[in-house]
Structure formats: C-alpha cells, structure tokens
Design a protein around this motif. Structure first.
Motif, mmCIF file in Angstrom:
data_model
loop_
_atom_site.group_PDB
_atom_site.id
_atom_site.type_symbol
_atom_site.label_atom_id
_atom_site.label_comp_id
_atom_site.label_asym_id
_atom_site.label_seq_id
_atom_site.Cartn_x
_atom_site.Cartn_y
_atom_site.Cartn_z
ATOM 1 N N THR A 132 13.147 -3.056 31.577
ATOM 2 C CA THR A 132 14.310 -3.167 30.701
ATOM 3 C C THR A 132 14.411 -2.047 29.674
ATOM 4 O OG1 THR A 132 13.133 -4.608 29.136
ATOM 5 C CG2 THR A 132 14.338 -5.679 30.936
ATOM 6 N N ASP A 157 8.453 -7.222 29.193
ATOM 7 C CA ASP A 157 9.608 -7.869 29.834
ATOM 8 C C ASP A 157 9.320 -9.344 30.083
ATOM 9 O OD1 ASP A 157 11.062 -5.567 29.807
ATOM 10 O OD2 ASP A 157 10.722 -5.065 31.912
ATOM 11 N N TYR A 215 19.041 -8.762 29.675
ATOM 12 C CA TYR A 215 19.249 -7.433 30.261
ATOM 13 C C TYR A 215 20.179 -7.485 31.480
ATOM 14 C CZ TYR A 215 17.927 -2.952 32.450
ATOM 15 O OH TYR A 215 17.935 -1.708 33.020
#
Length: 264
Positions: A126, A166, A174
C-alpha cells in the motif's frame, strides 16, 4: 684422291628459289597447322572442370530450391510447436501452489478460493508510490472490458508483500480506490514469503520489520493469470498493455470453452 669437276657439282645443286618464295617445308608446316584440330574449342574454353554453363546453372537453381524448401519446412515446424505450446498446459512454469492468508475483511483465504474463476493475482504494497497504483488501475480497466465480453467470471487478487505495515483494515481502505471486485490478502511474514516463493515473486521486505519502521520495498511487477483450475497461464509485465492482456484472456477462454464446454 679423286676429283669432281665443277660442272658436275653445279648439276647436283637444287635450283635456287627466288627470294620471298615459300619453300616446300614451309608449305608443309603451314598445311599441317591449318588442317590440325586445335587443342581447345569454344566449348572447351567455356567449360570449368566437368561443369558446363548449363549444368552449373542447374546446380545453383537446385541449391536455391533446397534452401527455400528447408526454410519453409522449418517455419512450419516452429509454427506447429507454437500452436501446441499455446493450446496445451504442459511445459508451463510451475507457478502457484498452496497458501493460507487473510482477506482485507478478516476472512481466511487459501488457494481453493482461486478455483472456478479466472484469477488475476498481483503482489504489491500500500505504500507503493506509483507502480502498484498504475498496475491496479490497469487491472481494473481490463476487468471492466473483460466482464462486458465474458461476464463476472474473474477474480482479481491483491497480495501484500509488506505484512508489517499492511493490516487488513489498511488494505481495505487502499483498495477502495480501485476495482470493487478486488480481494486483498495479507498474513504473517512466513506465510507471505511462502506464497511469493510459490509464485516466484521477489520482495525485499525485512523479515523483522515493525509498522513504525521506515524502509523501502522492492518487488516483482507481474500480474499472474490463473485458470479456473488454479493453474498458471501467463504473467504480464509492466509494459504489457490492457488490450494485450484482453486478447490473451480471450484466447485462453476460447480454448478452455472448446475443451470444457464452458467459460469458467
């Protein structure tokens, strides 16, 4: 001793020939060379060894003909091999395999979830500034076009290679910027590493990284196409266009349908 008179000697001499008149020997020699067959003729001079111009021309033409014949046959063999390679599954790289991760919604997700649809699997993170968003946008465009042609038979998957930062909730936020069909996956470092190894993906995330750490992540940039049996079909690099991916998907679905009687 005896003597011969001068008149007798004069009688024995040959008659003197006038100057410029050819003697008999000269006439005989000239007659011989004029009537003798020359050592070489025009045919002999134009022949090279045992070849005549006609036989040499036939030899060259035969060589040219054989060259084009064998080149044509070689092209046919290569074309046949390419057709066999594109229509048969054997010979493809061993990409994919068992894995166990968690979706961005917190649900377990294994390789069994890839069965029954055409999956597009991408590995990224991300915090990626530009490459990952560009590839995910490209996947979204391809999905929109492919679903118009074939229906909802596709399964786009985003696998994070940065498990320290993440989390499932972060991936969920995201993915809202991309296609709504995306499934985000993450898990412990060893589980992510095992899946990356199965898909032959390189990533450089430190194994002991913490969420607050500042580090860069390098990784392979490929979109993997998997068939409804979960088997690898193709890997599309960064330079492959949306239309090229679509055409490959069309070809594979057509081949699958002719063999299985259905598109997925």
């Amino acid at each position: 001793m005896f003597s011969v008179s001068r008149p007798a000697l004069q009688a024995c001499r040959l008659p003197r020939q006038p100057l410029g008149a050819p003697v008999a020997c000269r006439r005989s020699c000239l007659s011989y060379f004029e009537t003798r067959r020359p050592y070489s003729t025009a045919r002999d001079r134009s022949a090279v060894g045992v070849f005549t111009p006609k036989s040499a021309a036939l030899f060259v033409l035969s060589g040219i003909g054989l060259f084009f014949y064998f080149r044509h046959e070689k092209a046919k063999v290569i074309e046949q091999q390419e057709q066999e390679r594109s229509t048969k599954a054997y010979g493809r790289p061993l990409v994919g395999g068992p894995f166990s991760l968690t979706t961005h919604l917190g649900a377990p997700y294994t390789e069994q979830e890839l069965l029954g649809k055409w999956s597009l699997v991408y590995f990224g993170f991300t915090n990626c500034p530009d490459i990952c968003p560009a590839e995910l946008d490209k996947m979204g465009l391809m999905l929109d076009a492919a679903e118009k042609e074939h229906g909802p038979i596709f399964n786009p998957v985003f696998v994070s290679v940065d498990p320290a930062r993440d989390s499932p909730s972060r991936i969920a936020v995201y993915l809202k910027d991309f296609h709504p069909a995306f499934t985000g996956l993450v898990g412990p470092y060893d589980a992510v590493k095992a899946m990356c190894k199965a898909y032959r993906v390189y990533f450089s995330t430190p194994p002991n990284a913490k969420p607050e750490d500042d580090y860069l992540v390098d990784h392979s940039i490929f979109v993997y196409l998997m068939d409804p049996k979960g088997q690898f079909v193709e890997a599309f690099g960064q330079t492959v266009t949306v239309e090229e991916v679509l055409q490959k998907v069309r070809d594979e679905i057509a081949s699958w349908k002719s063999e299985m009687g259905k598109t997925a």
